[in-house]
Design a protein around this motif. Sequence first.
Motif, PDB file in Angstrom:
ATOM      1  N   SER A   1       0.822  -1.211   0.000  1.00 53.33           N
ATOM      2  CA  SER A   1       0.000   0.000   0.000  1.00 53.33           C
ATOM      3  C   SER A   1       0.853   1.256   0.000  1.00 53.33           C
ATOM      4  O   SER A   1       0.513   2.261  -0.625  1.00 53.33           O
ATOM      5  CB  SER A   1      -0.950  -0.002   1.204  1.00 53.33           C
TER       6      SER A   1
ATOM      7  N   TYR B   1       2.185   1.650  -3.486  1.00 51.25           N
ATOM      8  CA  TYR B   1       1.095   2.038  -4.388  1.00 51.25           C
ATOM      9  C   TYR B   1       0.720   3.506  -4.218  1.00 51.25           C
ATOM     10  O   TYR B   1       0.266   4.164  -5.162  1.00 51.25           O
ATOM     11  CB  TYR B   1      -0.120   1.150  -4.130  1.00 51.25           C
ATOM     12  N   GLU B   2       0.918   4.028  -2.999  1.00 50.43           N
ATOM     13  CA  GLU B   2       0.575   5.427  -2.740  1.00 50.43           C
ATOM     14  C   GLU B   2       1.492   6.374  -3.504  1.00 50.43           C
ATOM     15  O   GLU B   2       1.046   7.407  -4.020  1.00 50.43           O
ATOM     16  CB  GLU B   2       0.668   5.711  -1.243  1.00 50.43           C
TER      17      GLU B   2
ATOM     18  N   PRO C   1       2.407   4.110  -7.947  1.00 52.40           N
ATOM     19  CA  PRO C   1       1.338   3.173  -8.341  1.00 52.40           C
ATOM     20  C   PRO C   1       1.690   2.346  -9.570  1.00 52.40           C
ATOM     21  O   PRO C   1       1.269   1.198  -9.686  1.00 52.40           O
ATOM     22  CB  PRO C   1       0.142   4.089  -8.604  1.00 52.40           C
TER      23      PRO C   1
ATOM     24  N   VAL D   1       3.568  -1.189  -8.976  1.00 46.16           N
ATOM     25  CA  VAL D   1       2.897  -2.369  -8.400  1.00 46.16           C
ATOM     26  C   VAL D   1       1.497  -2.553  -8.979  1.00 46.16           C
ATOM     27  O   VAL D   1       0.683  -3.257  -8.413  1.00 46.16           O
ATOM     28  CB  VAL D   1       2.805  -2.255  -6.857  1.00 46.16           C
ATOM     29  N   SER D   2       1.231  -1.890 -10.104  1.00 48.63           N
ATOM     30  CA  SER D   2      -0.113  -1.928 -10.673  1.00 48.63           C
ATOM     31  C   SER D   2      -0.544  -3.338 -11.041  1.00 48.63           C
ATOM     32  O   SER D   2      -1.736  -3.669 -11.033  1.00 48.63           O
ATOM     33  CB  SER D   2      -0.202  -1.017 -11.902  1.00 48.63           C
TER      34      SER D   2
ATOM     35  N   VAL E   1      -2.114  -5.304  -7.889  1.00 44.77           N
ATOM     36  CA  VAL E   1      -3.355  -4.853  -7.259  1.00 44.77           C
ATOM     37  C   VAL E   1      -4.396  -4.612  -8.331  1.00 44.77           C
ATOM     38  O   VAL E   1      -4.108  -4.134  -9.416  1.00 44.77           O
ATOM     39  CB  VAL E   1      -3.124  -3.552  -6.442  1.00 44.77           C
TER      40      VAL E   1
ATOM     41  N   GLU F   1      -7.415   0.314  -5.914  1.00 47.99           N
ATOM     42  CA  GLU F   1      -6.629   1.096  -4.952  1.00 47.99           C
ATOM     43  C   GLU F   1      -6.686   0.458  -3.572  1.00 47.99           C
ATOM     44  O   GLU F   1      -7.735   0.060  -3.093  1.00 47.99           O
ATOM     45  CB  GLU F   1      -7.151   2.528  -4.889  1.00 47.99           C
TER      46      GLU F   1
END
Length: 242
Positions: free
Chosen positions: A96, A99-100, A103, A106-107, A110, A113
């Motif tokens: 997370s 990703y913050e 993004p 690591v798209s 996930v 979001e």
Amino acid sequence: MFGGAVVGIVLRTFLPERHLSEESRSIVISVGIGLVGAMAGLVLALLITAAQNNFLNKRSELTEMSAKIIYLDEILADYGTETNEVRALLHHTVLSFIYEYWPGDVSQQVGMELDMTDTRVLYNKIRSLVPRNDDQRSLRDKALTTSLELTQLHDFRIVETDKSIPITFLIVLVLLVFWIASIFFSLGIYTPPNTTLIAVLALFALLVTIAFFLIIDLNLPFEGVLRMPSAPLTEALDSIGK
């Protein structure tokens, strides 16, 4: 800055010739531009050095955070299968976080979001572990210490990372632009205009602008063109659970 040169070139056409004498030109260029140029060069160099140090410090903090994540996962693995849920939470927390700020990195992992997971939740999960022997008790204590250090690093990075430039820093930049614009103004007003001169002044202004761009971009390490790479955290993420 180039506008200062343009204003100087335009103003030159309205000034009497006696105002553009060789003596005046020598005093302005030799003394005035030399003094202002030296001050501007010194401040510009200091700002670039400070911005570079800021970027490298953030990179060092990120590397330290990644090392603690890997170490924490190894401790939890040695503790036993009871920590599988905690290790999954650690993986989610790191994912997370990446990703913050990155993004795109690591798209593929996930589908939507992620909810941000506070590192304090991870600390509380570790504290809730019930050790069955002295070895597990020692490992839990190490995990708690590392998790607390990780939380402090995370909080410190959040406090230090600001998406806006400090007002004092902006004031210094504005003053520096004014100084350099005054140099371009003097060059424009005391140098006979021609196409080559205008092209050279435009090139000089562009080169100085690139230096300003580097200063601002390095002071925003998690944004911009020269943003901090996510490699240390993605490597730590890949090692979790193995």
